[in-house]
Motif scaffolding. Structure first.
Motif, PDB file in Angstrom:
ATOM      1  N   GLN A 385       0.838  -1.188   0.000  1.00 18.30           N
ATOM      2  CA  GLN A 385       0.000   0.000   0.000  1.00 18.30           C
ATOM      3  C   GLN A 385       0.879   1.246   0.000  1.00 18.30           C
ATOM      4  O   GLN A 385       1.735   1.402   0.869  1.00 18.30           O
ATOM      5  CB  GLN A 385      -0.920   0.016   1.219  1.00 18.30           C
ATOM      6  CG  GLN A 385      -1.948  -1.097   1.231  1.00 18.30           C
ATOM      7  CD  GLN A 385      -2.985  -0.875   2.309  1.00 18.30           C
ATOM      8  OE1 GLN A 385      -3.768   0.077   2.256  1.00 18.30           O
ATOM      9  NE2 GLN A 385      -2.989  -1.754   3.303  1.00 18.30           N
ATOM     10  N   ARG A 386       0.640   2.103  -0.968  1.00 16.38           N
ATOM     11  CA  ARG A 386       1.384   3.350  -1.011  1.00 16.38           C
ATOM     12  C   ARG A 386       0.683   4.365  -0.120  1.00 16.38           C
ATOM     13  O   ARG A 386      -0.496   4.679  -0.309  1.00 16.38           O
ATOM     14  CB  ARG A 386       1.496   3.889  -2.436  1.00 16.38           C
ATOM     15  CG  ARG A 386       2.333   5.168  -2.512  1.00 16.38           C
ATOM     16  CD  ARG A 386       2.583   5.608  -3.935  1.00 16.38           C
ATOM     17  NE  ARG A 386       3.391   6.824  -3.967  1.00 16.38           N
ATOM     18  CZ  ARG A 386       3.786   7.437  -5.080  1.00 16.38           C
ATOM     19  NH1 ARG A 386       3.426   6.951  -6.276  1.00 16.38           N
ATOM     20  NH2 ARG A 386       4.530   8.526  -5.022  1.00 16.38           N
ATOM     21  N   SER A 391       2.326  15.178  -0.464  1.00 17.73           N
ATOM     22  CA  SER A 391       2.838  15.913  -1.628  1.00 17.73           C
ATOM     23  C   SER A 391       2.024  15.628  -2.887  1.00 17.73           C
ATOM     24  O   SER A 391       2.466  15.957  -3.991  1.00 17.73           O
ATOM     25  CB  SER A 391       4.302  15.532  -1.882  1.00 17.73           C
ATOM     26  OG  SER A 391       4.396  14.185  -2.312  1.00 17.73           O
ATOM     27  N   GLU A 392       0.849  15.047  -2.740  1.00 17.39           N
ATOM     28  CA  GLU A 392       0.089  14.608  -3.903  1.00 17.39           C
ATOM     29  C   GLU A 392      -0.363  15.759  -4.792  1.00 17.39           C
ATOM     30  O   GLU A 392      -0.616  15.557  -5.984  1.00 17.39           O
ATOM     31  CB  GLU A 392      -1.122  13.786  -3.449  1.00 17.39           C
ATOM     32  CG  GLU A 392      -0.764  12.403  -2.944  1.00 17.39           C
ATOM     33  CD  GLU A 392      -0.070  12.429  -1.587  1.00 17.39           C
ATOM     34  OE1 GLU A 392       0.694  11.494  -1.296  1.00 17.39           O
ATOM     35  OE2 GLU A 392      -0.310  13.396  -0.807  1.00 17.39           O
ATOM     36  N   TYR A 430      -5.018   5.234   8.294  1.00 17.25           N
ATOM     37  CA  TYR A 430      -4.023   5.995   7.545  1.00 17.25           C
ATOM     38  C   TYR A 430      -4.609   6.383   6.190  1.00 17.25           C
ATOM     39  O   TYR A 430      -5.635   5.839   5.755  1.00 17.25           O
ATOM     40  CB  TYR A 430      -2.746   5.176   7.350  1.00 17.25           C
ATOM     41  CG  TYR A 430      -3.004   3.785   6.826  1.00 17.25           C
ATOM     42  CD1 TYR A 430      -3.188   3.529   5.467  1.00 17.25           C
ATOM     43  CD2 TYR A 430      -3.083   2.703   7.707  1.00 17.25           C
ATOM     44  CE1 TYR A 430      -3.445   2.250   5.001  1.00 17.25           C
ATOM     45  CE2 TYR A 430      -3.344   1.422   7.249  1.00 17.25           C
ATOM     46  CZ  TYR A 430      -3.519   1.201   5.898  1.00 17.25           C
ATOM     47  OH  TYR A 430      -3.783  -0.054   5.437  1.00 17.25           O
ATOM     48  N   GLU A 431      -3.957   7.305   5.528  1.00 19.28           N
ATOM     49  CA  GLU A 431      -4.410   7.761   4.219  1.00 19.28           C
ATOM     50  C   GLU A 431      -3.490   7.199   3.142  1.00 19.28           C
ATOM     51  O   GLU A 431      -2.270   7.324   3.229  1.00 19.28           O
ATOM     52  CB  GLU A 431      -4.415   9.295   4.147  1.00 19.28           C
ATOM     53  CG  GLU A 431      -4.964   9.833   2.830  1.00 19.28           C
ATOM     54  CD  GLU A 431      -4.976  11.352   2.780  1.00 19.28           C
ATOM     55  OE1 GLU A 431      -5.984  11.929   2.332  1.00 19.28           O
ATOM     56  OE2 GLU A 431      -3.964  11.961   3.193  1.00 19.28           O
ATOM     57  N   THR A 432      -4.100   6.598   2.130  1.00 20.93           N
ATOM     58  CA  THR A 432      -3.307   6.075   1.030  1.00 20.93           C
ATOM     59  C   THR A 432      -3.042   7.157  -0.004  1.00 20.93           C
ATOM     60  O   THR A 432      -3.694   8.204  -0.027  1.00 20.93           O
ATOM     61  CB  THR A 432      -4.019   4.897   0.348  1.00 20.93           C
ATOM     62  OG1 THR A 432      -5.191   5.386  -0.319  1.00 20.93           O
ATOM     63  CG2 THR A 432      -4.380   3.826   1.356  1.00 20.93           C
ATOM     64  N   ALA A 436      -5.541  10.297  -1.256  1.00 22.25           N
ATOM     65  CA  ALA A 436      -5.111  11.695  -1.276  1.00 22.25           C
ATOM     66  C   ALA A 436      -5.258  12.288  -2.683  1.00 22.25           C
ATOM     67  O   ALA A 436      -5.676  13.454  -2.825  1.00 22.25           O
ATOM     68  CB  ALA A 436      -3.665  11.801  -0.809  1.00 22.25           C
ATOM     69  N   ARG A 437      -4.942  11.524  -3.702  1.00 22.58           N
ATOM     70  CA  ARG A 437      -5.079  12.003  -5.087  1.00 22.58           C
ATOM     71  C   ARG A 437      -6.549  12.233  -5.421  1.00 22.58           C
ATOM     72  O   ARG A 437      -6.901  13.223  -6.081  1.00 22.58           O
ATOM     73  CB  ARG A 437      -4.483  10.983  -6.049  1.00 22.58           C
ATOM     74  CG  ARG A 437      -2.971  10.857  -5.986  1.00 22.58           C
ATOM     75  CD  ARG A 437      -2.254  12.014  -6.615  1.00 22.58           C
ATOM     76  NE  ARG A 437      -2.455  12.030  -8.079  1.00 22.58           N
ATOM     77  CZ  ARG A 437      -2.039  13.009  -8.881  1.00 22.58           C
ATOM     78  NH1 ARG A 437      -1.425  14.054  -8.358  1.00 22.58           N
ATOM     79  NH2 ARG A 437      -2.244  12.937 -10.182  1.00 22.58           N
ATOM     80  N   ALA A 438      -7.415  11.327  -4.973  1.00 20.51           N
ATOM     81  CA  ALA A 438      -8.837  11.464  -5.272  1.00 20.51           C
ATOM     82  C   ALA A 438      -9.452  12.662  -4.592  1.00 20.51           C
ATOM     83  O   ALA A 438     -10.459  13.210  -5.079  1.00 20.51           O
ATOM     84  CB  ALA A 438      -9.563  10.188  -4.860  1.00 20.51           C
TER      85      ALA A 438
END
Length: 440
Positions: A385-386, A391-392, A430-432, A436-438
């Motif tokens: 999992q990334r 910084s997204e 946690y946030e993947t 974050a991108r979505a």
């Protein structure tokens, strides 16, 4: 024989006087006492030959014993007696120097490397345990089964020795760094000043923690730049984690040499050598199975952690931060199906542009995977999992020369990255990267 002398200097003086007395007796007897020849003096003195020979032997053996005790007293001298403070460590060493712990020290020495140190120290009084730990600091500081407080005390003593040696040779810069490590708040589980040096420091109460994180830093780190360097990573990660759960202990481990330059960092050699030592270190902590453990490697430190997990180190979580690779091509090669795998990388981290050695040098010289290159990039590896690094919103193809070291605070992205690491450490949501991108 028991001695109770003021300090190491007095002991050494007495030992030298005893040796001098033995030499003088031998000289006066024409060396006959030393080698067992008949006395050349009158027959009336012949019966003194045996007693004099025994006296010479007693002088030499007593001098040797006093010097051994003087070495222990010298360790007390490094601490010094404080008329207004806690003198437990000083008193314990002086008790050992005076012979009050001879039986306990002999029993510890008889344990050998494989003996049950936990049972041994559990059977001692607090004074006895502290005295043995300090008098045998080099054997106790990194030993499995020794209570953590005694390991802290032993490693503090090793730092005192290194500090004194640095002062002796006039190395003021090194002495100043070691003086920082003597701060009463420091808890060292490992200290060795030889070569590039070794150190492991813990923040929090390791004995009662419900969450334990072990950090391994990357290329260029050593004992020489630990103070004011990677110690700040330890402080930052621990601060973030205890902000979510006070029941957290955080360890930074540099128990094996790391590459000191980018050229050396493309090779697996130091990861291969360091991995068994990391596995042993964590195993020797004897962390209870119910404690959540998280292994975090930054940059080349992630190569070390990957090799360690592949070699049998087990943790609940494994996080690669700004990683060139775990040394495997797939998650299955880690042989750790019960370990949750994570990776984190800033959009602008230059590490994404670094090719593996087998992709570059391999074009000219065949390089087996066991020597060079660190395998697949963990952020793209199936089963990993990334994590969001904060910084997204940055350009995907941009480069930020400061990004590689900005995961533990500093910039806004660095603070968000640290928070996400802390969430994994304590078991929070946690946030993947995808989440974050979505949300952008």
């Amino acid at each position: 024989m028991t001695f109770c002398l003021a300090d190491a200097a007095s002991m050494r003086l007495l030992a030298s006087r005893l040796d001098a007395a033995a030499e003088e007796i031998s000289r006066l007897q024409g060396a006959s006492v030393a080698v067992g020849l008949p006395l050349t003096a009158s027959p009336e003195l012949a019966h003194y030959e045996g007693p004099l020979r025994n006296l010479v032997e007693w002088c030499h053996s007593s001098a040797a014993e006093i010097r051994r005790r003087a070495a222990v007293a010298a360790q007390a001298d490094l601490i010094g007696w404080n008329p207004t403070g806690d003198n437990a460590a000083y008193d314990a060493l002086m008790t050992a120097a005076a012979g009050g712990l001879d039986d306990q020290l002999a029993a510890f020495d008889a344990l050998g490397a494989e003996g049950d140190a936990a049972a041994f120290f559990a059977a001692l009084s607090s004074v006895q345990a502290l005295g043995v730990a300090l008098a045998r600091a080099a054997q106790v500081g990194a030993r499995a089964g020794v209570p953590f407080e005694l390991r802290f005390a032993a490693n503090r003593q090793l730092v005192r020795q290194a500090h004194a040696e640095a002062l002796r040779v006039g190395d003021k810069a090194t002495a100043a760094r070691y003086a920082e490590l003597l701060n009463p708040d420091r808890q060292l589980l490992l200290f060795d000043p030889r070569g590039l040096g070794k150190i492991a420091e813990v923040k929090g109460d390791l004995a009662t923690a419900k969450n334990v994180a072990i950090l391994v830093p990357g290329t260029g780190n050593s004992l020489m730049n630990y103070v004011g360097g990677s110690e700040e990573i330890l402080e930052a990660v621990h601060k973030g984690a205890i902000g979510l759960s006070a029941d957290t202990a955080t360890i930074l481990w540099m128990g094996a040499p790391l590459p000191q330059g980018l050229g050396a960092a493309v090779f697996d050699l130091q990861a291969d050598r360091g991995a068994p030592q990391l596995r042993t270190f964590v195993g020797d902590l004897r962390i209870a199975p119910e404690v959540r453990t998280t292994l975090i490697g930054h940059s080349y430190g992630s190569v070390v952690t990957g090799h360690a997990v592949k070699a049998g180190l087990r943790a609940d979580n494994l996080i690669a931060v700004a990683s060139p690779g775990w040394g495997v091509e797939s998650a299955d090669e880690l042989n750790a199906p019960e370990t949750k795998l994570f990776a984190m990388r800033h959009q602008g981290d230059i590490i994404k542009l670094v090719p593996t050695a087998d992709e570059t040098l391999g074009m000219f010289v065949p390089l087996p995977d066991s020597i060079a290159g660190h395998g697949e990039d963990p952020v793209y590896m199936s089963g990993v999992q990334r994590l969001s690094s904060g910084s997204e919103a940055h350009p995907v193809f941009g480069i930020d020369m400061n990004a590689h070291s900005d995961y533990f605070g500093g910039s806004q992205a660095g603070r968000l990255a640290r928070l996400n690491l802390a969430r994994v450490i304590v078991g929070d949501d946690y946030e993947t990267y995808e989440e974050a991108r979505a949300a952008l």
